[in-house]
Design a protein around this motif. Structure first.
Motif, short mmCIF file in Angstrom:
data_model
loop_
_atom_site.label_atom_id
_atom_site.label_comp_id
_atom_site.label_asym_id
_atom_site.label_seq_id
_atom_site.Cartn_x
_atom_site.Cartn_y
_atom_site.Cartn_z
N UNK A 173 5.91 23.21 13.35
CA UNK A 173 7.22 23.61 12.86
C UNK A 173 8.15 22.46 12.54
N UNK A 174 7.55 21.27 12.34
CA UNK A 174 8.33 20.07 12.02
C UNK A 174 7.71 19.34 10.84
N UNK A 175 8.55 18.55 10.18
CA UNK A 175 8.08 17.64 9.14
C UNK A 175 8.40 16.23 9.62
N UNK A 176 7.40 15.36 9.61
CA UNK A 176 7.57 13.97 9.99
C UNK A 176 7.49 13.12 8.73
N UNK A 177 8.52 12.32 8.49
CA UNK A 177 8.60 11.51 7.28
C UNK A 177 8.71 10.05 7.71
N UNK A 178 7.82 9.23 7.21
CA UNK A 178 7.79 7.82 7.55
C UNK A 178 7.78 7.02 6.25
N UNK A 179 8.56 5.94 6.20
CA UNK A 179 8.57 5.12 5.00
C UNK A 179 9.18 3.76 5.22
N UNK A 180 9.37 3.04 4.10
CA UNK A 180 9.91 1.68 4.14
C UNK A 180 10.91 1.48 3.02
N UNK A 181 11.65 0.39 3.10
CA UNK A 181 12.57 0.07 2.02
C UNK A 181 11.77 -0.42 0.81
N UNK A 182 12.44 -0.63 -0.30
CA UNK A 182 11.74 -0.98 -1.54
C UNK A 182 10.98 -2.29 -1.47
N UNK A 183 11.34 -3.16 -0.55
CA UNK A 183 10.60 -4.40 -0.40
C UNK A 183 9.17 -4.14 0.07
N UNK A 184 8.93 -2.95 0.63
CA UNK A 184 7.59 -2.57 1.06
C UNK A 184 6.57 -2.62 -0.07
N UNK A 185 7.00 -2.35 -1.31
CA UNK A 185 6.09 -2.45 -2.45
C UNK A 185 5.57 -3.88 -2.60
N UNK A 186 6.45 -4.86 -2.40
CA UNK A 186 6.02 -6.25 -2.51
C UNK A 186 5.09 -6.63 -1.38
N UNK A 187 5.32 -6.08 -0.20
CA UNK A 187 4.44 -6.35 0.93
C UNK A 187 3.04 -5.81 0.63
N UNK A 188 2.96 -4.67 -0.04
CA UNK A 188 1.66 -4.05 -0.35
C UNK A 188 0.91 -4.78 -1.45
N UNK A 189 1.62 -5.50 -2.29
CA UNK A 189 1.00 -6.21 -3.41
C UNK A 189 0.88 -7.68 -3.05
N UNK A 190 -0.21 -8.26 -3.44
CA UNK A 190 -0.35 -9.68 -3.19
C UNK A 190 -0.93 -10.36 -4.43
N UNK A 191 -0.51 -11.56 -4.64
CA UNK A 191 -1.01 -12.32 -5.78
C UNK A 191 -2.35 -12.95 -5.43
#
Length: 135
Positions: free
Chosen positions: A77-95
């Motif tokens: 009976x609950x919704x759990x929402x987890x996330x990050x700020x927009x800088x998280x996209x850069x953390x996920x991408x690497x050169x």
């Protein structure tokens, strides 16, 4: 003093009246994080939120974070929402690791950004100080 009003906005949807929430803002972390637990009685929120949805978090109508959802789960009976700020996209991408030699800053910036930006224009009025250290 009254409790602050905390809202999670996802597009035109707005969730408040939380069972619990946490908004992490730490200069030592590369991407700040958030988590919210909200009642989901009767499954009213089922299918309305998804990973990578953009979010805005406000406290007393002041924006404290813009980011995206990493994970949404529905249980008990609950919704759990987890996330990050927009800088998280850069953390996920690497050169790809590369060595760059004998080029100026503008050329280097253009090569590094070429994966994401098709044209690169460095403002000629911006002055970037160069620091040199000798050992």
């Amino acid at each position: 003093m009254s409790e602050p009003v905390v809202r999670l906005q996802v597009g035109s949807l707005e969730l408040q009246d939380w069972e619990s929430f946490e908004v992490e803002n730490d200069i030592l972390q590369p991407a700040d994080a958030f988590s919210f637990v909200h009642p989901n009685i009767g499954g009213e929120w089922a299918g309305k939120l998804a990973p990578l949805d953009n979010v805005t978090i406000t406290i007393d109508d002041e924006v404290v974070m813009r980011g995206f959802i990493d994970d949404v789960t529905y249980a008990g009976g609950r919704i759990n929402i987890v996330g990050r700020d927009n800088f998280g996209h850069l953390v996920d991408c690497s050169a790809e690791p590369k060595t760059y030699k004998n080029m100026n800053l503008k050329t280097l910036a253009g090569q590094l950004a070429s994966t994401w930006v098709s044209t690169w224009d460095l403002d000629p009025l911006v002055s970037i100080p160069i620091h040199r250290w000798l050992k």
